[in-house]
Design an enzyme around this catalytic site. Structure first.
Site, mmCIF file in Angstrom:
data_model
loop_
_atom_site.group_PDB
_atom_site.id
_atom_site.type_symbol
_atom_site.label_atom_id
_atom_site.label_comp_id
_atom_site.label_asym_id
_atom_site.label_seq_id
_atom_site.Cartn_x
_atom_site.Cartn_y
_atom_site.Cartn_z
ATOM 1 C CE1 TYR A 11 -3.104 3.062 0.837
ATOM 2 C CE2 TYR A 11 -2.678 2.734 2.821
ATOM 3 C CZ TYR A 11 -3.290 3.572 2.033
ATOM 4 O OH TYR A 11 -3.957 4.654 2.308
ATOM 5 C CG LEU A 33 4.458 -10.010 -5.693
ATOM 6 C CD1 LEU A 33 4.245 -10.840 -7.061
ATOM 7 C CD2 LEU A 33 3.827 -8.740 -5.654
ATOM 8 C CE1 TYR A 142 3.730 -3.177 12.105
ATOM 9 C CE2 TYR A 142 2.706 -1.476 13.106
ATOM 10 C CZ TYR A 142 3.469 -1.662 12.184
ATOM 11 O OH TYR A 142 3.698 -0.999 11.073
ATOM 12 C CG PHE A 209 -13.896 -2.249 16.916
ATOM 13 C CD1 PHE A 209 -14.808 -3.271 16.677
ATOM 14 C CD2 PHE A 209 -12.832 -2.234 16.055
ATOM 15 C CE1 PHE A 209 -14.926 -3.997 15.812
ATOM 16 C CE2 PHE A 209 -12.972 -3.245 15.098
ATOM 17 C CZ PHE A 209 -14.024 -4.010 14.878
ATOM 18 C CG ASP A 286 -8.077 -0.107 19.101
ATOM 19 O OD1 ASP A 286 -6.897 -0.123 18.615
ATOM 20 O OD2 ASP A 286 -9.180 -0.439 18.770
HETATM 21 N N1 UFG Z 1 -12.061 0.908 14.239
HETATM 22 C C1 UFG Z 1 -13.267 0.486 14.389
HETATM 23 N N2 UFG Z 1 -14.172 -0.051 13.661
HETATM 24 C C2 UFG Z 1 -13.252 -0.932 12.502
HETATM 25 C C3 UFG Z 1 -11.995 -0.595 12.283
HETATM 26 C C4 UFG Z 1 -11.321 0.218 13.267
HETATM 27 O O1 UFG Z 1 -14.218 1.113 15.097
HETATM 28 O O2 UFG Z 1 -13.836 -1.808 11.981
HETATM 29 C C5 UFG Z 1 -11.403 2.150 15.026
HETATM 30 C C6 UFG Z 1 -10.182 1.334 15.976
HETATM 31 O O3 UFG Z 1 -10.755 0.873 17.185
HETATM 32 C C7 UFG Z 1 -9.462 2.584 16.141
HETATM 33 C C8 UFG Z 1 -9.640 3.539 14.873
HETATM 34 O O4 UFG Z 1 -10.567 2.782 14.319
HETATM 35 O O5 UFG Z 1 -9.612 3.407 17.199
HETATM 36 C C9 UFG Z 1 -8.362 3.377 13.753
HETATM 37 O O6 UFG Z 1 -8.347 1.953 13.562
HETATM 38 P P1 UFG Z 1 -7.314 1.354 12.575
HETATM 39 O O7 UFG Z 1 -7.396 -0.157 12.490
HETATM 40 O O8 UFG Z 1 -7.589 1.849 11.202
HETATM 41 O O9 UFG Z 1 -6.000 1.747 12.873
HETATM 42 P P2 UFG Z 1 -5.009 1.573 14.253
HETATM 43 O O10 UFG Z 1 -5.107 3.168 14.756
HETATM 44 O O11 UFG Z 1 -5.587 0.576 14.895
HETATM 45 O O12 UFG Z 1 -3.745 1.150 13.582
HETATM 46 C C10 UFG Z 1 -3.114 2.252 12.703
HETATM 47 C C11 UFG Z 1 -2.256 1.189 11.805
HETATM 48 C C12 UFG Z 1 -1.187 0.314 12.488
HETATM 49 C C13 UFG Z 1 -0.404 1.397 13.581
HETATM 50 C C14 UFG Z 1 -1.210 2.093 14.323
HETATM 51 C C15 UFG Z 1 -0.295 3.119 15.136
HETATM 52 O O13 UFG Z 1 -2.862 0.563 10.926
HETATM 53 O O14 UFG Z 1 -0.459 -0.203 11.436
HETATM 54 O O15 UFG Z 1 -2.059 3.000 13.483
HETATM 55 O O16 UFG Z 1 -1.154 3.605 16.101
HETATM 56 F F1 UFG Z 1 0.426 0.542 14.325
#
Ligand code: UFG
Length: 331
Positions: A11, A33, A142, A209, A286
């Protein structure tokens, strides 16, 4: 410049390759890949399929490709949840892969590398916005492997003089302005793609979430940064090293936080679609709020995000998701 991009079919890697080529650079890609897509490889880039854990494969590329000015290293696994279920996969790919890479770079006398780190190295922040010299106490495997990668680069530099820039991304999102490449993970776990899949009809709903966080609307707040702005930061970091800059670590974010509910509301406006929302329990690991201070990158690298508006970021992502319902499979 001639740049070797490891993970250039993924990405953030593919967007960086596009940007490098748009700016007239020569690009060589090395990617196994496993999570990347051959369709995301820019037609003008030279592509090698190979795995970083295999010294013979990376050596073969470096033996053949003379005159590489710098390496940009994206080749890693990056899903927080998966890293908690399968930590050894993360140690194997992220750390063993980087170890083999560093051995090969030292042997080939390559002196400059820029690599992907993450806000997950900080863990639960002590204050907002987060600064680069804040404590790093990862709360997931991670983040732990990325922190260990940073230390591996540090000690390799001490011994062998290989300079590095570590870029700690906050929440990467959006897609190339052309709509030709975008975000396509399988399984998808990230907020914005999942919301847009609920909007394009390939998913029933978005689950929030946790609605009981200590934030104004109870949902988590994140700092969303456009993938093309991340790409530009890598190019600036390479130039910084080539111009004599010392090894360094930079945060990359917009410095503005949006809650999960705010992101959903913005996506509804941008897409004009109804998006079904279901409120669920918190997801493990989170943090409530993650917002970057990127002043250091702005001051030292001269980085200036172009996509600093959430609606514009989501518009670019929608251009991709509304035309690629199954990611690269529908091409
Ligand atoms: N969330 C939801 N529903 C979903 C997916 C996510 O409510 O279906 C919330 C999560 O709980 C979080 C926010 O949306 O509060 C963002 O979630 P993401 O999964 O999009 O991203 P993250 O913040 O968990 O993780 C990102 C990157 C990671 C990195 C991290 C650094 O994807 O690789 O930021 O904090 F490590």
């Amino acid at each position: 410049m001639k740049i070797l991009v490891l993970g250039g079919a993924g990405y953030i890697g593919s967007h960086t390759v596009y940007r490098l080529i748009e700016q007239g650079n020569e690009v060589v890609i090395f990617d196994n890949l496993e999570t990347g897509h051959i369709e995301a490889v820019h037609p003008k880039a030279k592509f090698y399929k190979g795995d970083l854990r295999n010294r013979v494969e990376i050596d073969a590329v470096l033996d053949k490709e003379n005159g590489i000015d710098a390496v940009i290293h994206f080749a890693a696994n990056s899903l927080v949840g998966e890293s908690m279920i399968n930590p050894l996969k993360y140690y194997d790919n992220n750390l063993c892969g980087t170890k083999v890479l560093l051995e090969s770079l030292v042997a080939h006398n390559i002196k400059n590398i820029v690599f992907s780190s993450t806000a997950a190295t900080y863990g639960e922040p002590k204050h907002t916005p987060i600064l680069e010299d804040d404590p790093t106490n990862p709360t997931n495997c991670y983040g732990e492997t990325k922190k260990a990668m940073e230390r591996m680069f540090y000690w390799t530099q001490q011994a062998h003089g290989l300079k590095y820039v570590s870029l700690r991304y906050f929440n990467a999102c959006g897609a190339h302005i052309s709509g030709k490449i975008g975000e396509a993970h399988n399984p998808e776990t990230h907020l914005i793609p999942i919301i847009l899949q609920a909007a394009n009809g390939t998913r029933d709903h978005i689950s929030i979430f946790g609605t009981d966080y200590n934030t104004p609307d109870g949902t988590c707040i994140r700092d969303y940064i456009h993938v093309t702005d991340l790409a530009q930061a890598h190019i600036l970091a390479v130039k910084y090293l080539l111009n004599g800059g010392e090894s360094n670590i930079f945060n990359l974010g917009n410095g503005v936080g949006f809650s999960v509910r705010e992101v959903i509301e913005t996506a509804k406006k941008v897409t004009g679609k109804e998006i079904k929302v279901i409120e669920e329990e918190r997801r493990a690991g989170d943090p409530a709020i993650l917002i970057a201070s990127s002043d250091k990158a702005k001051n030292i690298l001269g980085w200036k995000p172009e996509y600093d508006d959430l609606s514009t970021i989501i518009e670019t992502a929608w251009k991709w998701h509304s035309t690629h319902l199954n990611g690269y499979l529908s091409d």
